[in-house]
Write a protein that holds these residues in place. Sequence first.
Motif, PDB file in Angstrom:
ATOM      1  N   LEU A   1       0.816  -1.208   0.000  1.00  0.00           N
ATOM      2  CA  LEU A   1       0.000   0.000   0.000  1.00  0.00           C
ATOM      3  C   LEU A   1       0.858   1.269   0.000  1.00  0.00           C
ATOM      4  N   LYS A   2       0.212   2.390  -0.290  1.00  0.00           N
ATOM      5  CA  LYS A   2       0.905   3.672  -0.269  1.00  0.00           C
ATOM      6  C   LYS A   2       1.499   3.917   1.112  1.00  0.00           C
ATOM      7  N   SER A   3       2.669   4.525   1.139  1.00  0.00           N
ATOM      8  CA  SER A   3       3.339   4.795   2.406  1.00  0.00           C
ATOM      9  C   SER A   3       4.094   6.115   2.302  1.00  0.00           C
ATOM     10  N   LYS A   4       5.172   6.243   3.061  1.00  0.00           N
ATOM     11  CA  LYS A   4       5.957   7.474   3.078  1.00  0.00           C
ATOM     12  C   LYS A   4       7.437   7.157   2.900  1.00  0.00           C
ATOM     13  N   ASP A   5       8.125   7.992   2.129  1.00  0.00           N
ATOM     14  CA  ASP A   5       9.577   7.932   2.036  1.00  0.00           C
ATOM     15  C   ASP A   5      10.100   9.113   2.849  1.00  0.00           C
ATOM     16  N   TYR A   6      10.544   8.822   4.070  1.00  0.00           N
ATOM     17  CA  TYR A   6      10.992   9.877   4.981  1.00  0.00           C
ATOM     18  C   TYR A   6      12.438  10.264   4.705  1.00  0.00           C
ATOM     19  N   ASN A   7      12.721  11.549   4.886  1.00  0.00           N
ATOM     20  CA  ASN A   7      14.136  11.930   4.884  1.00  0.00           C
ATOM     21  C   ASN A   7      14.725  11.517   6.232  1.00  0.00           C
ATOM     22  N   GLY A   8      16.009  11.670   6.393  1.00  0.00           N
ATOM     23  CA  GLY A   8      16.638  11.185   7.618  1.00  0.00           C
ATOM     24  C   GLY A   8      16.745  12.207   8.728  1.00  0.00           C
TER      25      GLY A   8
END
Length: 226
Positions: A88-95
């Motif tokens: 499913l859709k999610s998030k690509d977080y920065n660090g």
Amino acid sequence: MLIIADPCPPPPIFDILFRIIGFWKQNRKLRKSACTIAILGSKGAGKTTLWQQLSNRYKGKDEVRPTLYTEDTDEFIINYNGELRRVLKSKDYNGDDNAVSSYKDVIQKGTFIFYLIDLTTLEENKEETAARLQRIIIDCEMKNLKIFEDVGLHLVATHYNEWKEKNQGKCEQDAKQELLSHIDFDDINGLNKIKNSKKFLDLIIVAELSDNIYIENFYELIILNK
């Protein structure tokens, strides 16, 4: 009168029905097997690379740009040895630290977390890593979720090739032990009790995320974690 048969006759009605039923079953199976993945970790650990690899959009190291802000990830399907899994859709977080408070947005019952730890920066990021893992545990507890039961977790030791070049003669097991020696798990609920067990070693994945050979391990984990 000569009658020429249609070279492309319409498929029989039963063939059409079987195709419709097959399509419906496949979609029903994908809906039931849908999962949420969270890829978390420090800046530069390889989060975007892993997202691109899993969704079959990876085109090489030079094509991966740093994630400056949190970005949405599209839904995709993993096909591994004929087994399908919808992610499913999610998030690509920065660090950055400001992303940590948003971890809770993707943590829910059934979420499978890959927490990435850069082998080449273990010492400088050890306190940050411990604090963020603790944050994940707290977010789970606030939602009455138990780590390993309601929420899956694997620690991913990344940049293995670069680490191996600096540590000639050492192998993946050595990389796992080095990770364990740098991170203080004593104050992290849920991890402190198993830190010296084989189960804990099994939770650590050593990987070079630019190499497809290592990505096979992630596919297998996601497919089997039904």
